[in-house]
Enzyme design. Sequence first.
Site, PDB file in Angstrom:
ATOM      1  CG  ASP A 296      -7.534 -19.388  -3.768  1.00 35.89           C
ATOM      2  OD1 ASP A 296      -6.743 -18.506  -3.405  1.00 35.89           O
ATOM      3  OD2 ASP A 296      -8.632 -19.584  -3.234  1.00 35.89           O
ATOM      4  CG  MET A 325       0.948   1.229   2.456  1.00 33.86           C
ATOM      5  SD  MET A 325      -0.092   0.120   1.461  1.00 33.86           S
ATOM      6  CE  MET A 325       0.509   0.495  -0.186  1.00 33.86           C
ATOM      7  CB  VAL A 401       8.392   5.419   6.746  1.00 35.76           C
ATOM      8  CG1 VAL A 401       7.994   5.206   8.195  1.00 35.76           C
ATOM      9  CG2 VAL A 401       9.701   4.688   6.437  1.00 35.76           C
ATOM     10  CB  VAL A 402       8.839   8.228   2.588  1.00 35.32           C
ATOM     11  CG1 VAL A 402      10.185   8.326   3.305  1.00 35.32           C
ATOM     12  CG2 VAL A 402       8.950   8.731   1.166  1.00 35.32           C
ATOM     13  CD  GLU A 403       9.503   1.750  -1.639  1.00 37.46           C
ATOM     14  OE1 GLU A 403       9.829   0.775  -2.301  1.00 37.46           O
ATOM     15  OE2 GLU A 403       8.951   1.652  -0.521  1.00 37.46           O
ATOM     16  CG  HIS A 451       5.019  -5.276  -1.895  1.00 35.78           C
ATOM     17  ND1 HIS A 451       5.175  -5.623  -3.229  1.00 35.78           N
ATOM     18  CD2 HIS A 451       4.491  -4.015  -1.909  1.00 35.78           C
ATOM     19  CE1 HIS A 451       4.759  -4.623  -3.990  1.00 35.78           C
ATOM     20  NE2 HIS A 451       4.334  -3.656  -3.212  1.00 35.78           N
ATOM     21  CG  ASN A 454      -2.847   2.139  -2.244  1.00 37.20           C
ATOM     22  OD1 ASN A 454      -3.640   1.966  -1.337  1.00 37.20           O
ATOM     23  ND2 ASN A 454      -2.584   3.328  -2.749  1.00 37.20           N
ATOM     24  CG  ASN A 501       6.376  -3.603  -8.443  1.00 39.14           C
ATOM     25  OD1 ASN A 501       5.317  -3.415  -9.047  1.00 39.14           O
ATOM     26  ND2 ASN A 501       6.608  -3.082  -7.258  1.00 39.14           N
ATOM     27  CE1 TYR A 658      -7.087 -14.070  -5.087  1.00 35.99           C
ATOM     28  CE2 TYR A 658      -5.259 -15.300  -4.158  1.00 35.99           C
ATOM     29  CZ  TYR A 658      -6.595 -15.199  -4.453  1.00 35.99           C
ATOM     30  OH  TYR A 658      -7.444 -16.217  -4.111  1.00 35.99           O
TER      31      TYR A 658
END
Length: 719
Positions: A296, A325, A401-403, A451, A454, A501, A658
């Site tokens: 950290d 978001m 906005v939308v992915e 990035h 959520n 991801n 995290y």
Amino acid sequence: MLFQGDSLSAELLDGGIVEFKFDAQGSVNKFDQATFKEFIAVIDAINNCAEAKGVLVTSGKSNFIVGADITEFLTTFKKPVEELIPWIKNGSDVFDAFEDINVPTVVALNGFALGGGCEMSLACDYRVADTSVSIGLPEVKLGLMPGFGGTVRLPRIIGADNAIEWMSTGKAHKPEQALAVGVLDAVVEPENLRTAALSVLNEAIAGKLDWRKKRQAKLEPLKLSPTESVMTFNTCKAMVAAKAGKHYPAPMATINVIEAAAGLDRAGAMALENEGFAQLAKTDAATAQIGLFLADQVVKGKAKKAGKLASKQVERAAVLGAGIMGGGIAYQSAYKGTPIVMKDINNEALDLGLTTAAGILTKLADQGRIDARKMAGVLNNITPTLSYEGVKDVDVVVEAVVENPKVKGIVLAEVEQAVADDTIITSNTSTISIDLLAQSVKRKDKFCGMHFFNPVHKMPLVEVIRGKETSDETIATVVAYAAKMGKSPIVVNDCPGFYINRVLFPYFAGFSQLVLEGADFTQVDKVMEKDFGWPMGPAYLLDVVGIDTADHCTGVMSEGFPTRMAKIDNDPVSKLYQASRLGQKNGSGFYDYGKDKRGKPTKTASGEAYELFNLDVKSFDKEEIIARLMVPMVNEVIRCLEEGVVDTAAEADMGLIYGLGFPPFRGGPIRYLETLGLDNFIAMADKYAHLGEIYQVTDGLRQMAAQGKPYFDTDVKTA
């Protein structure tokens, strides 16, 4: 001057008062081996000063003492227990020797007095603090117990039950709390601290305060009757067992030491603390949690450095897209003091964004954590707008906005025309290539990914994604802005899935394969939660992420890594998606979600999900379940290190801690790997190598194992 060292000094003042000052050459005072040598010299100087009538302990810094030098721990803790016990005893003996000085001692506390700093104050007869003080014993957060007499002195000062609460939670306490419980003897305004501490010391010297009686209580057994002892320790054990669980041994070990030492004098009690500390120092949990703290510090250090490198400060920001978001991003920026414009194409979306921010603030207000003025101030820092005119003067834009790459591309091109040439534009995307999106902007050096996770206000991580043409200045500015928002930013290079991801989906793939072989997803969840320590098992996590989102991301990862992450035939996630079972968002996924009669959320394994999979369910042992899921994840983390997607093992660990809630007591994926042992991990992976490429370790890992090298402090980039 009785003594002058690099960190400590002792000076004889008027009236026979010796001022013992902590003033290290660095930015903070802390206990390391060099300081302990000077500490011993100071004690000798005071004992040999015939004129000394009392000791005033002070700090030359804005903080008293922040604790021990943790950077020395991991190397030292590799020693066997029989060597660790005398090592820690040497330290605690110094505190005992200071406590035994034959004149009254008063400490003037300011700022942080944590760990060894708190224990130093406990060795004094009186503790006077100013209103800036934050005092406590946080060792449990490192998988340890206090080692300089905290388990001995604190129970004898404030009682066993209060002391256990302080030590088992590791919380830092405000001065009024510490005063109420008896840790502090007085609290004053900062400008009065020295005068007040000297006043107390002079009263003790004059015999108006019985400092010897106060000191004697710390040298004797705890004053508990047999009945009180049983009630106190049994109650505390039950409470700590329920909160800490089996993966965190330090809180329970601390109670056991205090209980065993209750009937002993200081020497006997200290011997038990020395042994208990040494035993905890050898646990995997301590190694992991200390490593976590150091990792950290690496992340925070890089963010601090970025702040210095950035030539411009972010004074005003904008977020495009006012959904949940976007509203979360707007709230976080505004709450931490950076005004932000929230832009969308319709009022309904803006209302949703503002409602999201207001909802978070309302919860904080209900908990008493903010007042109406703060709440109003945050909301006033968010400016909703339907026009690009409102964003023309901002320093940073976060597109959220939308992915969808086409939609994002259009929005990015539009906003670039509306802002100044030096405005940085970022995209909040979880899957879309930053280099692909960069094709929509002209000033590619001023563009990168940002990035968020959520819910934004709860998740600490921000991945700052560097594109091929992103400038160092842009990265530094965005990292500094993320840190200013109270986040922990990690810089990663562009690739499918970025870092988080990318390593998550091999884990999900391992889970899907296991289910297809007949594993009960509820058993898998239970093992990964209860035994491995994840906050959610994979099935539950997929439901929370959203089955539709997961299915989409699986496709992205399949395109990016067609051999290693190819879509699985009859993937349970795809089957759920095709059946419109989208997880928590529509109340049905692997589990069915609802509410009980009291309105509390419920989660039950879905019979319909079992029917969809149409499998003969069988049981798997815990070790296989853990291996089948964790080997793919750890392998992908290693590939990310080797390819330079993420820069260091410390950042690789903190990213998963995290961003995904990787079990802190395991320290992160690389710390987990090294705790297992590289050779042991390779053997475990090789056992399942026939299942596919995600189980096959890299040549680089085999070389690291053969050479006996650690991933920490070793550059393993191969690309």
